[in-house]
Design a protein around this motif. Structure first.
Motif, PDB file in Angstrom:
ATOM      1  N   GLU A 245       0.850  -1.187   0.000  1.00  0.00           N
ATOM      2  CA  GLU A 245       0.000   0.000   0.000  1.00  0.00           C
ATOM      3  C   GLU A 245       0.891   1.244   0.000  1.00  0.00           C
ATOM      4  O   GLU A 245       1.627   1.481   0.960  1.00  0.00           O
ATOM      5  CB  GLU A 245      -0.926   0.004   1.217  1.00  0.00           C
ATOM      6  N   VAL A 246       0.829   2.013  -1.086  1.00  0.00           N
ATOM      7  CA  VAL A 246       1.749   3.147  -1.245  1.00  0.00           C
ATOM      8  C   VAL A 246       0.988   4.448  -1.549  1.00  0.00           C
ATOM      9  O   VAL A 246       1.443   5.287  -2.323  1.00  0.00           O
ATOM     10  CB  VAL A 246       2.781   2.866  -2.354  1.00  0.00           C
ATOM     11  N   GLY A 247      -0.161   4.619  -0.931  1.00  0.00           N
ATOM     12  CA  GLY A 247      -0.930   5.846  -1.138  1.00  0.00           C
ATOM     13  C   GLY A 247      -0.346   7.006  -0.346  1.00  0.00           C
ATOM     14  O   GLY A 247      -0.351   7.005   0.886  1.00  0.00           O
ATOM     15  N   ALA A 248       0.149   8.001  -1.049  1.00  0.00           N
ATOM     16  CA  ALA A 248       0.816   9.138  -0.402  1.00  0.00           C
ATOM     17  C   ALA A 248      -0.069  10.370  -0.317  1.00  0.00           C
ATOM     18  O   ALA A 248       0.429  11.458  -0.016  1.00  0.00           O
ATOM     19  CB  ALA A 248       2.102   9.481  -1.164  1.00  0.00           C
ATOM     20  N   LEU A 249      -1.371  10.225  -0.564  1.00  0.00           N
ATOM     21  CA  LEU A 249      -2.250  11.390  -0.584  1.00  0.00           C
ATOM     22  C   LEU A 249      -2.240  12.138   0.742  1.00  0.00           C
ATOM     23  O   LEU A 249      -2.213  13.376   0.765  1.00  0.00           O
ATOM     24  CB  LEU A 249      -3.676  10.946  -0.929  1.00  0.00           C
ATOM     25  N   GLY A 250      -2.267  11.417   1.852  1.00  0.00           N
ATOM     26  CA  GLY A 250      -2.275  12.076   3.159  1.00  0.00           C
ATOM     27  C   GLY A 250      -1.055  12.947   3.369  1.00  0.00           C
ATOM     28  O   GLY A 250      -1.158  14.082   3.861  1.00  0.00           O
ATOM     29  N   MET A 251       0.122  12.435   2.989  1.00  0.00           N
ATOM     30  CA  MET A 251       1.352  13.213   3.150  1.00  0.00           C
ATOM     31  C   MET A 251       1.390  14.418   2.207  1.00  0.00           C
ATOM     32  O   MET A 251       1.850  15.499   2.572  1.00  0.00           O
ATOM     33  CB  MET A 251       2.563  12.310   2.903  1.00  0.00           C
ATOM     34  N   LEU A 252       0.893  14.233   0.988  1.00  0.00           N
ATOM     35  CA  LEU A 252       0.856  15.338   0.027  1.00  0.00           C
ATOM     36  C   LEU A 252      -0.066  16.454   0.520  1.00  0.00           C
ATOM     37  O   LEU A 252       0.297  17.639   0.502  1.00  0.00           O
ATOM     38  CB  LEU A 252       0.391  14.832  -1.334  1.00  0.00           C
ATOM     39  N   VAL A 253      -1.259  16.070   0.958  1.00  0.00           N
ATOM     40  CA  VAL A 253      -2.218  17.064   1.455  1.00  0.00           C
ATOM     41  C   VAL A 253      -1.659  17.784   2.675  1.00  0.00           C
ATOM     42  O   VAL A 253      -1.741  19.019   2.789  1.00  0.00           O
ATOM     43  CB  VAL A 253      -3.564  16.390   1.786  1.00  0.00           C
ATOM     44  N   THR A 254      -1.084  17.025   3.598  1.00  0.00           N
ATOM     45  CA  THR A 254      -0.527  17.633   4.814  1.00  0.00           C
ATOM     46  C   THR A 254       0.615  18.582   4.484  1.00  0.00           C
ATOM     47  O   THR A 254       0.693  19.690   5.041  1.00  0.00           O
ATOM     48  CB  THR A 254      -0.040  16.535   5.773  1.00  0.00           C
ATOM     49  N   SER A 255       1.508  18.181   3.587  1.00  0.00           N
ATOM     50  CA  SER A 255       2.649  19.028   3.229  1.00  0.00           C
ATOM     51  C   SER A 255       2.193  20.349   2.616  1.00  0.00           C
ATOM     52  O   SER A 255       2.669  21.428   3.001  1.00  0.00           O
ATOM     53  CB  SER A 255       3.564  18.291   2.241  1.00  0.00           C
ATOM     54  N   PHE A 256       1.245  20.265   1.671  1.00  0.00           N
ATOM     55  CA  PHE A 256       0.759  21.497   1.042  1.00  0.00           C
ATOM     56  C   PHE A 256      -0.065  22.332   2.012  1.00  0.00           C
ATOM     57  O   PHE A 256       0.026  23.565   2.010  1.00  0.00           O
ATOM     58  CB  PHE A 256      -0.071  21.159  -0.196  1.00  0.00           C
ATOM     59  N   LEU A 257      -0.850  21.682   2.853  1.00  0.00           N
ATOM     60  CA  LEU A 257      -1.666  22.412   3.815  1.00  0.00           C
ATOM     61  C   LEU A 257      -0.794  23.174   4.802  1.00  0.00           C
ATOM     62  O   LEU A 257      -1.033  24.367   5.080  1.00  0.00           O
ATOM     63  CB  LEU A 257      -2.580  21.433   4.554  1.00  0.00           C
ATOM     64  N   VAL A 258       0.212  22.510   5.341  1.00  0.00           N
ATOM     65  CA  VAL A 258       1.117  23.151   6.301  1.00  0.00           C
ATOM     66  C   VAL A 258       1.882  24.297   5.640  1.00  0.00           C
ATOM     67  O   VAL A 258       1.998  25.400   6.192  1.00  0.00           O
ATOM     68  CB  VAL A 258       2.097  22.106   6.879  1.00  0.00           C
ATOM     69  N   THR A 259       2.400  24.057   4.432  1.00  0.00           N
ATOM     70  CA  THR A 259       3.203  25.060   3.741  1.00  0.00           C
ATOM     71  C   THR A 259       2.383  26.295   3.385  1.00  0.00           C
ATOM     72  O   THR A 259       2.781  27.436   3.670  1.00  0.00           O
ATOM     73  CB  THR A 259       3.813  24.464   2.467  1.00  0.00           C
ATOM     74  N   LEU A 260       1.236  26.087   2.758  1.00  0.00           N
ATOM     75  CA  LEU A 260       0.419  27.216   2.294  1.00  0.00           C
ATOM     76  C   LEU A 260      -0.144  28.012   3.468  1.00  0.00           C
ATOM     77  O   LEU A 260      -0.156  29.249   3.438  1.00  0.00           O
ATOM     78  CB  LEU A 260      -0.715  26.712   1.404  1.00  0.00           C
ATOM     79  N   THR A 261      -0.593  27.314   4.514  1.00  0.00           N
ATOM     80  CA  THR A 261      -1.152  28.022   5.673  1.00  0.00           C
ATOM     81  C   THR A 261      -0.077  28.838   6.379  1.00  0.00           C
ATOM     82  O   THR A 261      -0.320  29.991   6.782  1.00  0.00           O
ATOM     83  CB  THR A 261      -1.787  27.030   6.656  1.00  0.00           C
ATOM     84  N   ALA A 262       1.110  28.261   6.537  1.00  0.00           N
ATOM     85  CA  ALA A 262       2.204  29.003   7.167  1.00  0.00           C
ATOM     86  C   ALA A 262       2.583  30.231   6.335  1.00  0.00           C
ATOM     87  O   ALA A 262       2.853  31.310   6.878  1.00  0.00           O
ATOM     88  CB  ALA A 262       3.424  28.096   7.342  1.00  0.00           C
TER      89      ALA A 262
END
Length: 288
Positions: free
Chosen positions: A62-79
């Motif tokens: 299982e190699v679904g990286a959607l959670g990490m992608l969403v979290t990375s962009f969410l943290v970056t853009l919000t900051a």
């Protein structure tokens, strides 16, 4: 003849240095690209699953990286959204409004904060921000919101320092001409200085986002490191960098778990290239 020899030596050394840099960059791109694509070519994993599935467990295919992608962009853009206005206000005060003595005190202080190691910001997050979030919103205090606040503190000095340089680079005669025509200082700053420095200010924001997106240790210490697709800022999560740094030492070279982490590294490299391309485009637009 001596001057020609010195010029030839200078051109030769410069050419060798440029060639070495180009070779290293190309070697990194080829190596990371080859390793990052191994999971899709050799292990036959689905590219669609990698980007759109939320379950990450390479040991069980299982190699679904959607959670990490969403979290990375969410943290970056919000900051970036939080830090950019604060940085702009500080930059305007230091470069346009503060007296010479105050500006000479504040700017070196900001530049010192730029060089503070990320682990220090992580420790501040553990000791101050995590308990604050826990008291205010409940839960453990480890959340995406906590990571956002830590990243905001991290990138704020960098963005502020770059914005100060951008505002100071605006020629003084722009301000003098505006004031001579009857504009107030506030009108001059808003209509003249900020517009003239707009490309450089955007570049400062992109630099801050680049640092935020690639940060690992400080975020890893406060975000909770739960591999899931977040549903709010109070959810725990895991970024690409935190997952990569925690997992790379616990996998065997050539196995699917190791190849999957190299795929995350390839995504990080591509995002860095995209951020740098944005900076080039903004700079090119400024020259026009």
């Amino acid at each position: 003849m001596r001057q020609k020899r010195e010029e030839l030596w200078g051109k030769t050394l410069t050419g060798l240095a440029i060639g070495l840099v180009c070779f290293l960059v190309l070697a990194i791109l080829i190596f990371v690209g080859a390793k990052g694509l191994t999971m899709f070519i050799q292990d036959k994993m689905s590219l669609r699953e990698f980007f759109f599935a939320g379950h990450w467990d390479p040991a069980h295919q299982e190699v679904g990286a959607l959670g990490m992608l969403v979290t990375s962009f969410l943290v970056t853009l919000t900051a970036a959204v939080i830090a950019s206005p604060l940085a702009l206000v500080l930059a305007i005060y230091v470069s346009e409004l503060a007296s010479g003595k105050i500006a000479k005190f504040i700017q070196p202080l900001i530049e010192i904060l730029v060089g503070v190691p990320s682990v220090v910001y992580g420790l501040l997050g553990l000791e101050i921000i995590v308990p604050l979030v826990r008291t205010t919103f409940g839960g453990t205090g480890f959340s995406i919101l906590t990571g956002v606040l830590v990243l905001t503190l991290m990138i704020l000095p960098t963005v502020t320092s770059l914005m100060i340089d951008a505002l100071k680079a605006v020629p003084k005669h722009y301000r003098q001409a505006s004031l001579a025509l009857g504009a107030t200082q506030v009108q001059t700053i808003n209509k003249i200085v900020l517009k003239a420095a707009k490309p450089a200010l955007l570049t400062a924001v992109i630099f801050g986002m680049t640092r935020a997106f690639g940060e690992a240790l400080a975020v890893q210490m406060v975000i909770g490191n739960v591999l899931q697709v977040p549903n709010s800022l109070l959810s725990q999560g895991s970024t690409l960098t935190s997952t990569l740094t925690m997992g790379i030492g616990n996998t065997i070279f050539g196995t699917l778990p190791n190849n999957a982490l190299w795929s995350l590294a390839l995504v990080l490299l591509l995002m860095s290239l995209i951020f740098n391309l944005l900076i080039r485009l903004v700079s090119k637009g400024a020259k026009k």
